[in-house]
Design a protein around this motif. Structure first.
Motif, PDB file in Angstrom:
ATOM      1  N   ASN A  27       0.836  -1.198   0.000  1.00  0.00           N
ATOM      2  CA  ASN A  27       0.000   0.000   0.000  1.00  0.00           C
ATOM      3  C   ASN A  27       0.869   1.245   0.000  1.00  0.00           C
ATOM      4  N   TYR A  28       0.460   2.226  -0.780  1.00  0.00           N
ATOM      5  CA  TYR A  28       1.220   3.459  -0.935  1.00  0.00           C
ATOM      6  C   TYR A  28       0.304   4.661  -0.722  1.00  0.00           C
ATOM      7  N   GLN A  29       0.864   5.725  -0.165  1.00  0.00           N
ATOM      8  CA  GLN A  29       0.176   7.005  -0.028  1.00  0.00           C
ATOM      9  C   GLN A  29       0.449   7.821  -1.289  1.00  0.00           C
ATOM     10  N   LEU A  30      -0.539   8.582  -1.695  1.00  0.00           N
ATOM     11  CA  LEU A  30      -0.422   9.414  -2.883  1.00  0.00           C
ATOM     12  C   LEU A  30      -0.629  10.868  -2.476  1.00  0.00           C
ATOM     13  N   LEU A  31       0.244  11.746  -2.921  1.00  0.00           N
ATOM     14  CA  LEU A  31       0.098  13.180  -2.715  1.00  0.00           C
ATOM     15  C   LEU A  31       0.634  13.864  -3.956  1.00  0.00           C
ATOM     16  N   GLY A  32      -0.178  14.722  -4.559  1.00  0.00           N
ATOM     17  CA  GLY A  32       0.253  15.360  -5.790  1.00  0.00           C
ATOM     18  C   GLY A  32      -0.399  16.704  -6.010  1.00  0.00           C
ATOM     19  N   SER A  33       0.067  17.371  -7.048  1.00  0.00           N
ATOM     20  CA  SER A  33      -0.450  18.688  -7.397  1.00  0.00           C
ATOM     21  C   SER A  33      -0.808  18.710  -8.874  1.00  0.00           C
ATOM     22  N   PHE A  34      -1.433  19.802  -9.282  1.00  0.00           N
ATOM     23  CA  PHE A  34      -1.824  19.978 -10.677  1.00  0.00           C
ATOM     24  C   PHE A  34      -0.932  21.034 -11.318  1.00  0.00           C
ATOM     25  N   ASP A  35      -0.568  20.811 -12.554  1.00  0.00           N
ATOM     26  CA  ASP A  35       0.172  21.824 -13.298  1.00  0.00           C
ATOM     27  C   ASP A  35      -0.725  23.043 -13.489  1.00  0.00           C
ATOM     28  N   GLY A  36      -0.204  24.217 -13.180  1.00  0.00           N
ATOM     29  CA  GLY A  36      -0.937  25.451 -13.434  1.00  0.00           C
ATOM     30  C   GLY A  36      -1.963  25.837 -12.382  1.00  0.00           C
ATOM     31  N   ILE A  37      -2.119  25.039 -11.322  1.00  0.00           N
ATOM     32  CA  ILE A  37      -3.068  25.369 -10.249  1.00  0.00           C
ATOM     33  C   ILE A  37      -2.278  25.475  -8.949  1.00  0.00           C
ATOM     34  N   PRO A  38      -2.375  26.614  -8.247  1.00  0.00           N
ATOM     35  CA  PRO A  38      -1.648  26.735  -6.977  1.00  0.00           C
ATOM     36  C   PRO A  38      -2.046  25.632  -5.992  1.00  0.00           C
ATOM     37  N   ASP A  39      -1.070  25.172  -5.201  1.00  0.00           N
ATOM     38  CA  ASP A  39      -1.307  24.069  -4.256  1.00  0.00           C
ATOM     39  C   ASP A  39      -2.412  24.371  -3.244  1.00  0.00           C
ATOM     40  N   ASN A  40      -2.620  25.639  -2.885  1.00  0.00           N
ATOM     41  CA  ASN A  40      -3.672  25.953  -1.914  1.00  0.00           C
ATOM     42  C   ASN A  40      -5.060  25.928  -2.537  1.00  0.00           C
ATOM     43  N   ILE A  41      -5.151  25.808  -3.860  1.00  0.00           N
ATOM     44  CA  ILE A  41      -6.448  25.737  -4.541  1.00  0.00           C
ATOM     45  C   ILE A  41      -6.762  24.316  -5.003  1.00  0.00           C
ATOM     46  N   GLY A  42      -5.763  23.570  -5.422  1.00  0.00           N
ATOM     47  CA  GLY A  42      -6.027  22.228  -5.917  1.00  0.00           C
ATOM     48  C   GLY A  42      -4.881  21.271  -5.688  1.00  0.00           C
ATOM     49  N   TRP A  43      -5.206  20.076  -5.218  1.00  0.00           N
ATOM     50  CA  TRP A  43      -4.220  19.009  -5.045  1.00  0.00           C
ATOM     51  C   TRP A  43      -4.950  17.673  -5.005  1.00  0.00           C
ATOM     52  N   ILE A  44      -4.197  16.594  -5.071  1.00  0.00           N
ATOM     53  CA  ILE A  44      -4.772  15.252  -4.958  1.00  0.00           C
ATOM     54  C   ILE A  44      -4.058  14.497  -3.858  1.00  0.00           C
ATOM     55  N   ASP A  45      -4.791  13.608  -3.221  1.00  0.00           N
ATOM     56  CA  ASP A  45      -4.181  12.660  -2.291  1.00  0.00           C
ATOM     57  C   ASP A  45      -4.971  11.369  -2.372  1.00  0.00           C
ATOM     58  N   GLY A  46      -4.522  10.387  -1.657  1.00  0.00           N
ATOM     59  CA  GLY A  46      -5.204   9.107  -1.666  1.00  0.00           C
ATOM     60  C   GLY A  46      -4.242   7.971  -1.413  1.00  0.00           C
ATOM     61  N   THR A  47      -4.649   6.802  -1.853  1.00  0.00           N
ATOM     62  CA  THR A  47      -3.844   5.600  -1.669  1.00  0.00           C
ATOM     63  C   THR A  47      -3.909   4.757  -2.930  1.00  0.00           C
ATOM     64  N   PHE A  48      -2.930   3.918  -3.090  1.00  0.00           N
ATOM     65  CA  PHE A  48      -3.047   2.845  -4.063  1.00  0.00           C
ATOM     66  C   PHE A  48      -2.433   1.587  -3.492  1.00  0.00           C
ATOM     67  N   SER A  49      -3.039   0.486  -3.874  1.00  0.00           N
ATOM     68  CA  SER A  49      -2.654  -0.824  -3.383  1.00  0.00           C
ATOM     69  C   SER A  49      -2.223  -1.667  -4.574  1.00  0.00           C
ATOM     70  N   ILE A  50      -1.017  -2.219  -4.489  1.00  0.00           N
ATOM     71  CA  ILE A  50      -0.471  -3.008  -5.596  1.00  0.00           C
ATOM     72  C   ILE A  50      -0.404  -4.475  -5.190  1.00  0.00           C
ATOM     73  N   GLN A  51      -0.885  -5.340  -6.076  1.00  0.00           N
ATOM     74  CA  GLN A  51      -0.759  -6.782  -5.914  1.00  0.00           C
ATOM     75  C   GLN A  51       0.185  -7.281  -7.005  1.00  0.00           C
ATOM     76  N   GLN A  52       1.239  -7.942  -6.574  1.00  0.00           N
ATOM     77  CA  GLN A  52       2.244  -8.467  -7.490  1.00  0.00           C
ATOM     78  C   GLN A  52       2.282  -9.980  -7.330  1.00  0.00           C
ATOM     79  N   ALA A  53       1.802 -10.679  -8.339  1.00  0.00           N
ATOM     80  CA  ALA A  53       1.711 -12.139  -8.256  1.00  0.00           C
ATOM     81  C   ALA A  53       3.085 -12.803  -8.211  1.00  0.00           C
ATOM     82  N   SER A  54       4.049 -12.224  -8.912  1.00  0.00           N
ATOM     83  CA  SER A  54       5.364 -12.862  -9.002  1.00  0.00           C
ATOM     84  C   SER A  54       6.421 -11.813  -9.317  1.00  0.00           C
TER      85      SER A  54
END
Length: 124
Positions: free
Chosen positions: A33-60
């Motif tokens: 499991n990983y945490q996600l934090l990011g921003s948008f090109d051309g939008i100030p960080d105090n107006i727009g950003w993304i966060d969340g999680t992603f979960s990776i399953q690796q069979a082999s």
């Protein structure tokens, strides 16, 4: 007695063993499991950003492909938008370059590329 001696001789002559297959590439262990934090090109960080999680399953670790799920929250001008998508076209190289696509529709997709370093991925 000669028939018995011949049978023993044939049983003990196995021929040459086939050369073992060389081991294939070993890909980095990236399942988890990983945490996600990011921003948008051309939008100030105090107006727009993304966060969340992603979960990776690796069979082999002997294959470059993997799967997973994303949970993304978009913060935009005081509003929240939540999305959950499966990862598609997900691959990793032996050097740790990670790539996957999340798709809302066939024409609306985001491609994530990153470099795995230990248990952290940095990318865009």
């Amino acid at each position: 007695m000669s028939a018995l001696a011949l049978a023993i001789a044939l049983a003990s002559c196995g021929g040459e063993a086939a050369a073992p297959n060389p081991p294939g590439p070993v890909y980095p262990a990236l399942g988890g499991n990983y945490q996600l934090l990011g921003s948008f090109d051309g939008i100030p960080d105090n107006i727009g950003w993304i966060d969340g999680t992603f979960s990776i399953q690796q069979a082999s670790r002997s294959t470059e492909t993997f799967g997973g799920q994303t949970h993304i929250v978009v913060h935009l001008d005081g509003q929240l938008f939540e999305f959950e998508y499966a990862m598609t076209e997900a691959t990793v190289t032996t050097a740790g370059a990670v790539r996957f696509v999340i798709r809302e529709s066939p024409s609306d997709a985001w491609t994530f590329t990153a470099q795995l370093s230990g248990s952290t991925m940095s990318g865009s």
